[in-house]
Design an enzyme around this catalytic site. Structure first.
Site, mmCIF file in Angstrom:
data_model
loop_
_atom_site.group_PDB
_atom_site.id
_atom_site.type_symbol
_atom_site.label_atom_id
_atom_site.label_comp_id
_atom_site.label_asym_id
_atom_site.label_seq_id
_atom_site.Cartn_x
_atom_site.Cartn_y
_atom_site.Cartn_z
ATOM 1 N N PHE A 106 0.805 -1.225 0.000
ATOM 2 C CA PHE A 106 0.000 0.000 0.000
ATOM 3 C C PHE A 106 0.835 1.271 0.000
ATOM 4 O O PHE A 106 0.358 2.329 -0.418
ATOM 5 C CB PHE A 106 -0.952 -0.001 1.202
ATOM 6 C CG PHE A 106 -0.327 0.402 2.510
ATOM 7 C CD1 PHE A 106 -0.427 1.714 2.963
ATOM 8 C CD2 PHE A 106 0.328 -0.514 3.299
ATOM 9 C CE1 PHE A 106 0.135 2.088 4.172
ATOM 10 C CE2 PHE A 106 0.885 -0.154 4.511
ATOM 11 C CZ PHE A 106 0.797 1.155 4.955
ATOM 12 N N LYS A 107 2.075 1.204 0.447
ATOM 13 C CA LYS A 107 2.883 2.413 0.574
ATOM 14 C C LYS A 107 3.425 2.913 -0.761
ATOM 15 O O LYS A 107 4.020 3.985 -0.825
ATOM 16 C CB LYS A 107 4.018 2.178 1.565
ATOM 17 C CG LYS A 107 3.503 1.931 2.976
ATOM 18 C CD LYS A 107 4.594 1.617 3.969
ATOM 19 C CE LYS A 107 3.984 1.363 5.347
ATOM 20 N NZ LYS A 107 4.993 1.029 6.368
ATOM 21 N N ASP A 108 3.213 2.145 -1.833
ATOM 22 C CA ASP A 108 3.691 2.564 -3.148
ATOM 23 C C ASP A 108 3.122 3.916 -3.561
ATOM 24 O O ASP A 108 3.815 4.735 -4.165
ATOM 25 C CB ASP A 108 3.323 1.520 -4.207
ATOM 26 C CG ASP A 108 4.211 0.291 -4.135
ATOM 27 O OD1 ASP A 108 5.390 0.428 -3.784
ATOM 28 O OD2 ASP A 108 3.723 -0.815 -4.430
ATOM 29 N N THR A 140 7.698 0.048 3.909
ATOM 30 C CA THR A 140 8.061 1.436 3.601
ATOM 31 C C THR A 140 9.358 1.493 2.804
ATOM 32 O O THR A 140 9.457 2.223 1.815
ATOM 33 C CB THR A 140 8.210 2.259 4.889
ATOM 34 O OG1 THR A 140 6.944 2.370 5.530
ATOM 35 C CG2 THR A 140 8.705 3.665 4.582
#
Length: 434
Positions: A106-108, A140
């Site tokens: 999700f951190k992309d 991250t």
């Protein structure tokens, strides 16, 4: 838009300074002086909009005063060349699959957005090289490293705890080279985060090199994650399931759920939120007692959530003016140990055929136990389960296929710098860098 520090002892900053500095001079986190409400018409038609168009509307409300709108649209569309679908698990539980970016996590989105925004400021201002320091407990580091890979004018230093990230996660930021340097710290995630924060506060080091952070302490990293929640709402509205919507977010450093709460303040009509923790239950304890008591993190199956002092608690606390009553009126919590996580993964797989990763398992279980009658829940599946292949295979007794993108990382050669958790060692290393 001006930004103030959560510690209230630093000068106000504009977006440029908030992004490039990352952390305020008083060690506080930057907060926007106001949160713009999105118009009712936006929510009336959101189900007919693409992910990119939804994100551009949200980004315009966040950043439109400080970034040329044409440039902002280009940044958003470059950040989101993929979709994140909502998938039905049971009759009243859905998952928002956030693993369609370059590193399948999700951190992309936040990392890619920040890289492009930082590059925008560098080009506009004609600045010298910016050095990004990022501490990671897993996802991250890989997201930031790949989001910034090859971006001119920026060098990234990824600090990660030795032996405490999955092999695939480690490959995603130690095999890249170019403008990415991986630093293997002999400690836990909180030690990595402490090194980064100490570096920002060191005057000599900051005179030697321009530093910023790409952790969720940076406003340009965490705020774009709000895009996900508007997109999820749009998908649920298309199905007529948005009236009693509960969003559950597996939480470590609390940047993701903090972004969701900012979205709620902008008008996102989610009924309530659940923060799902692993055994690192500091926030859960706060919700129960009103006392925030950080402690050393413990290693768990859900390693990306192994955080004992979540930075973004300061933003949540500030967002609700320090009111425990206000916070608990919109957020509830859940906490699960490794045995419960593994049990949940096995149960979900047997009952539905869906393969959860250990982090998503916390979200799924929290909804399974916490939904009221008439509510529909959506939890974030924050990373592809193959990123935790050894754990998932062992727990479920399967041989999960590794996606081609992940397999490509594993073919590279590890390049990392061994480092103690002593700040003097880290400082000396950085002082040797030009």
């Amino acid at each position: 838009m001006k930004y103030y520090s959560t510690n209230q002892k630093a000068p106000m900053a504009d977006l440029h300074k908030a992004v490039v500095k990352g952390l305020a001079e008083d060690r506080g986190l930057y907060m926007p002086e106001r949160i713009e409400q999105l118009p009712k018409e936006f929510f009336q038609h959101i189900q007919d909009m693409s992910f990119q168009d939804i994100a551009y509307n949200v980004a315009s409300a966040f950043f439109g005063e400080d970034v040329d709108l044409d440039a902002l649209q280009e940044i958003v569309y470059d950040t989101l060349p993929f979709d994140c679908p909502v998938v039905k698990i049971t009759d009243n539980i859905y998952t928002l699959e956030l693993f369609y970016g370059p590193t399948l996590a999700f951190k992309d989105v936040g990392a890619r957005f920040m890289a492009r925004l930082l590059q925008y400021f560098i080009r506009e201002e004609g600045q010298e090289q910016v050095n990004v320091l990022v501490a990671t407990s897993g996802d991250t580091g890989s997201a930031v490293a790949n989001g910034f890979l090859g971006v001119e004018g920026i060098h990234v230093y990824v600090l990660y705890p030795k032996g405490k990230v999955s092999p695939i996660q480690e490959c995603q930021f130690t095999t890249l080279g170019q403008n990415i340097t991986a630093i293997e710290v002999d400690g836990v995630f909180d030690d990595c985060q402490a090194l980064v924060k100490a570096a920002f506060m060191d005057q000599e080091l900051n005179e030697h090199m321009r530093l910023t952070s790409a952790n969720s302490i940076n406003v340009a990293r965490f705020l774009p994650q709000a895009f996900y929640y508007f997109h999820a709402y749009a998908q649920m509205k298309r199905q007529g399931l948005a009236d009693q919507l509960v969003m559950c977010v597996p939480s470590g450093n609390f940047g993701n759920i903090c972004a969701a709460l900012f979205g709620h303040r902008m008008g996102l009509p989610v009924k309530r939120f659940i923060a799902a923790n692993n055994a690192n239950d500091i926030f859960y304890h706060y919700l129960q007692t009103g006392k925030y008591e950080p402690k050393a993190s413990v290693q768990t199956l859900a390693n990306a959530m192994d955080v004992g002092d979540p930075s973004n608690f300061a933003r949540i606390y500030d967002l609700y003016q320090g009111s425990h009553e206000a916070i608990t009126s919109i957020i509830s919590g859940a906490t699960y140990n490794d045995e419960q996580i593994a049990e949940t993964m096995r149960h979900c797989y047997a009952a539905t055929g869906y393969t959860l990763d250990p982090h998503g398992a916390c979200g799924y279980r929290a909804l399974s136990e916490g939904l009221a009658e008439g509510e529909t829940g959506v939890f974030c599946e924050t990373a592809h389960p193959a990123k935790f292949k050894e754990k998932v295979d062992s727990i479920l007794g399967i041989d999960i296929e590794i996606p081609e993108r992940l397999a490509a990382f594993m073919k590279g050669e590890k390049q990392s710098i061994a480092m103690s958790k002593d700040f003097s060692d880290f400082k000396q290393y950085l002082m040797r860098q030009s």
